[in-house]
Design a protein around this motif. Structure first.
Motif, mmCIF file in Angstrom:
data_model
loop_
_atom_site.group_PDB
_atom_site.id
_atom_site.type_symbol
_atom_site.label_atom_id
_atom_site.label_comp_id
_atom_site.label_asym_id
_atom_site.label_seq_id
_atom_site.Cartn_x
_atom_site.Cartn_y
_atom_site.Cartn_z
ATOM 1 N N THR A 29 -7.631 -8.950 28.216
ATOM 2 C CA THR A 29 -8.330 -7.941 27.430
ATOM 3 C C THR A 29 -7.341 -7.103 26.635
ATOM 4 O O THR A 29 -7.554 -6.811 25.454
ATOM 5 C CB THR A 29 -9.173 -7.038 28.342
ATOM 6 N N HIS A 30 -6.233 -6.711 27.272
ATOM 7 C CA HIS A 30 -5.215 -5.909 26.591
ATOM 8 C C HIS A 30 -4.627 -6.671 25.406
ATOM 9 O O HIS A 30 -4.470 -6.115 24.315
ATOM 10 C CB HIS A 30 -4.113 -5.506 27.559
ATOM 11 N N PHE A 31 -4.290 -7.951 25.610
ATOM 12 C CA PHE A 31 -3.693 -8.737 24.528
ATOM 13 C C PHE A 31 -4.666 -8.868 23.360
ATOM 14 O O PHE A 31 -4.274 -8.772 22.200
ATOM 15 C CB PHE A 31 -3.269 -10.118 25.018
ATOM 16 N N PHE A 32 -5.946 -9.102 23.651
ATOM 17 C CA PHE A 32 -6.931 -9.218 22.586
ATOM 18 C C PHE A 32 -7.044 -7.905 21.814
ATOM 19 O O PHE A 32 -7.027 -7.892 20.586
ATOM 20 C CB PHE A 32 -8.295 -9.615 23.146
ATOM 21 N N ASN A 33 -7.153 -6.793 22.540
ATOM 22 C CA ASN A 33 -7.282 -5.490 21.872
ATOM 23 C C ASN A 33 -6.023 -5.146 21.083
ATOM 24 O O ASN A 33 -6.102 -4.544 20.017
ATOM 25 C CB ASN A 33 -7.584 -4.384 22.883
ATOM 26 N N HIS A 34 -4.864 -5.528 21.600
ATOM 27 C CA HIS A 34 -3.610 -5.209 20.932
ATOM 28 C C HIS A 34 -3.486 -5.980 19.615
ATOM 29 O O HIS A 34 -3.070 -5.426 18.593
ATOM 30 C CB HIS A 34 -2.429 -5.503 21.851
ATOM 31 N N GLN A 35 -3.875 -7.261 19.632
ATOM 32 C CA GLN A 35 -3.792 -8.021 18.380
ATOM 33 C C GLN A 35 -4.795 -7.487 17.373
ATOM 34 O O GLN A 35 -4.540 -7.501 16.172
ATOM 35 C CB GLN A 35 -3.967 -9.527 18.617
ATOM 36 N N THR A 36 -5.930 -6.991 17.836
ATOM 37 C CA THR A 36 -6.909 -6.379 16.943
ATOM 38 C C THR A 36 -6.318 -5.125 16.302
ATOM 39 O O THR A 36 -6.518 -4.859 15.119
ATOM 40 C CB THR A 36 -8.201 -6.046 17.700
ATOM 41 N N HIS A 37 -5.579 -4.372 17.092
ATOM 42 C CA HIS A 37 -4.904 -3.174 16.589
ATOM 43 C C HIS A 37 -3.947 -3.542 15.454
ATOM 44 O O HIS A 37 -3.938 -2.911 14.395
ATOM 45 C CB HIS A 37 -4.164 -2.501 17.744
ATOM 46 N N HIS A 38 -3.138 -4.576 15.658
ATOM 47 C CA HIS A 38 -2.179 -4.981 14.630
ATOM 48 C C HIS A 38 -2.881 -5.568 13.407
ATOM 49 O O HIS A 38 -2.426 -5.373 12.281
ATOM 50 C CB HIS A 38 -1.162 -5.972 15.192
ATOM 51 N N ARG A 39 -3.974 -6.272 13.608
ATOM 52 C CA ARG A 39 -4.732 -6.796 12.471
ATOM 53 C C ARG A 39 -5.232 -5.633 11.615
ATOM 54 O O ARG A 39 -5.204 -5.690 10.390
ATOM 55 C CB ARG A 39 -5.900 -7.641 12.973
ATOM 56 N N GLY A 40 -5.671 -4.553 12.268
ATOM 57 C CA GLY A 40 -6.097 -3.363 11.540
ATOM 58 C C GLY A 40 -4.953 -2.722 10.768
ATOM 59 O O GLY A 40 -5.147 -2.231 9.647
ATOM 60 N N GLN A 41 -3.774 -2.707 11.363
ATOM 61 C CA GLN A 41 -2.610 -2.147 10.674
ATOM 62 C C GLN A 41 -2.266 -2.947 9.421
ATOM 63 O O GLN A 41 -1.963 -2.379 8.364
ATOM 64 C CB GLN A 41 -1.401 -2.117 11.612
ATOM 65 N N VAL A 42 -2.302 -4.271 9.527
ATOM 66 C CA VAL A 42 -2.004 -5.123 8.375
ATOM 67 C C VAL A 42 -3.063 -4.935 7.295
ATOM 68 O O VAL A 42 -2.745 -4.827 6.106
ATOM 69 C CB VAL A 42 -1.893 -6.609 8.806
ATOM 70 N N HIS A 43 -4.312 -4.853 7.708
ATOM 71 C CA HIS A 43 -5.406 -4.633 6.751
ATOM 72 C C HIS A 43 -5.201 -3.310 6.015
ATOM 73 O O HIS A 43 -5.348 -3.237 4.783
ATOM 74 C CB HIS A 43 -6.742 -4.645 7.485
#
Length: 65
Positions: A29-43
């Protein structure tokens, strides 16, 4: 400590198995949420610099493939 919650009669092997059952899903769950966080940063960065990042929702991306 964490092993007090597992039980006083638990062996080290049982304690590891129980901890693995609890920690494994939490890490996933942490890894999924963390990659979502970085995807938001790139966006946000692409949008800031005037680029259109397109759809970033996985179902929409898969429909375009």
């Amino acid at each position: 400590m964490w092993f007090h919650y597992i039980g006083s009669q638990t062996t080290a092997k049982d304690a590891f198995a129980t901890t693995s059952r609890i920690v494994g899903p939490l890490l996933a769950t942490h890894f999924f949420n963390h990659q979502t966080h970085h995807r938001g940063q790139v966006h946000a960065a692409l949008t800031y610099f005037g680029h259109d990042p397109g759809d970033t929702d996985l179902p929409l991306v898969l429909l375009q493939v």
